[in-house]
Design an enzyme around this catalytic site. Sequence first.
Site, PDB file in Angstrom:
ATOM      1  N   ASP A  18       0.873  -1.176   0.000  1.00  0.00           N
ATOM      2  CA  ASP A  18       0.000   0.000   0.000  1.00  0.00           C
ATOM      3  C   ASP A  18       0.907   1.222   0.000  1.00  0.00           C
ATOM      4  O   ASP A  18       1.671   1.427   0.946  1.00  0.00           O
ATOM      5  CB  ASP A  18      -0.880   0.024   1.255  1.00  0.00           C
ATOM      6  CG  ASP A  18      -1.944  -1.068   1.226  1.00  0.00           C
ATOM      7  OD1 ASP A  18      -2.201  -1.619   0.138  1.00  0.00           O
ATOM      8  OD2 ASP A  18      -2.507  -1.371   2.302  1.00  0.00           O
ATOM      9  N   ASP A  62     -13.726  -4.891  -2.232  1.00  0.00           N
ATOM     10  CA  ASP A  62     -13.604  -4.744  -0.773  1.00  0.00           C
ATOM     11  C   ASP A  62     -14.974  -5.065  -0.189  1.00  0.00           C
ATOM     12  O   ASP A  62     -15.915  -4.287  -0.354  1.00  0.00           O
ATOM     13  CB  ASP A  62     -13.196  -3.311  -0.401  1.00  0.00           C
ATOM     14  CG  ASP A  62     -11.768  -2.978  -0.847  1.00  0.00           C
ATOM     15  OD1 ASP A  62     -11.007  -3.912  -1.166  1.00  0.00           O
ATOM     16  OD2 ASP A  62     -11.424  -1.783  -0.889  1.00  0.00           O
TER      17      ASP A  62
END
Lengths: 200, 270
Positions: free
Chosen positions: B11, B134
């Site tokens: 990330d 997600d």
Amino acid sequence: MIAIVNYGMGNLFSIYNAMNRVGADPKIVRDPDGLKEAEGIVIPGVGAFGSCMDQLSRFEGALLQAFDEGVPMLGICVGMQVLFEESEESPKARGLGWIEGKVVRLPEGVMIPQMGWNSLTIKRPVEMLNGIFDGDMFYFVHSYYGRPKDPSVIAATTEHGVEVTAAVAKDNLFATQFHPEKSGAKGLRILENFVRFTRC
Amino acid sequence: MLARRIIPCLDCDLGVPGGRVVKGVEFKQIRYAGIPWELARRYYEDGADEIVFLDITASHERRETMTSVIKKTSESVFVPLAVGGGIKSVKEAREVFNAGADKITVNTSALKRPELITEISDKYGNQAVVLAVDAKRRYNLEDGREIVQTPEGPCWFECSFYGGREFTGVDAISWARRAVSLGAGEILLTSMDRDGTYDGFDIPLTDAVAKSVRIPVIASGGCASPDHMLEVFQRTDASAALAASIFHFGEWNIADVKRYLKERGVNVRV
């Protein structure tokens, strides 16, 4: 100098970087004239067989001449498939035809495209596979594969629903269905073998 | 037979020069992990099968930072690279592919405009488009939802976007199936209930999605140990397991994880 044929199909950055890594002197070549001084030629390829052949056709004469002169050549992925005569993917298109046979679709019932790491079975211990052993894994991304008329050109296979041609070798020509430039250290080893071969 | 893949996820906060890898808990609380291309190279050398970069800043002016991170990475990393975060158009996808990415991942932009999946896959092939989903459990059962049985009771899964900050009302399993018909070649499935919790993958979620689509599913969210990876590979058809923290903070080395899995009969590349 090792020429990477840029005929507008896909990103050549990875193969360029990988060639650099193994100590080659790679050059991305946009014109057939650029192949004249090449000590080795890489034919990459992504996308459909037909569109690859459309774009590659202007290089055909220069490639054939280099092939006849014995310049080491490496086809990768669709760059291997175009060496065959024809493909089920683009029935109207004609391949280079340096290897007799046809490119066919992977069988129904398996994941298509085959995408991921699969292991090799070595059929013929060619120089290009020095340092590579049965069970070593390489990165594949494809929906079609070449089926040569003469099975003795097959250097390695893999298994994905059926026995799939993973590498072919014929005279100064070597080609892989997998991506050596995306296959970690084992893939780099094949590129290193190729570079060494160009210097013999 | 295709090997199960182990994928470290980076990330990236690209708001600082050169970018930095961070890791959040339940999509919040950020912890600093390292420099993107350095971590990528370490993971490559440890045997990562693929590397995922997610731009969690994802504003337009930072795209250049991401392309330079990918360029730098692809000089020394020779496994597939997937890149995502804020890609909204074929043009933006092209910049990322041209920098050396093999796949792009899309989430928010595809939920807002599903044709984007088709536009990118038409140009670069299905294998180059990863749909990131997600998903969060919802126990309020409604008509038209794909209900999944879990040890905690029946639930459906809602898609979130904007990095977990907003919810869409979209059913994650139906969306995954639709994305396949639009041209997605792979699903990166993150459990928002498990992400950052170290409780292991959401097995019912992963199993349900992997059974619903015939493309590879990457399980993500909650992995804290090789045992969690073993569990997801034994109990679901996931093609790959993705983890971040356990690799970033030195708890586990990828080579050790793969050896652990291989000894227990999982087909991995070692």
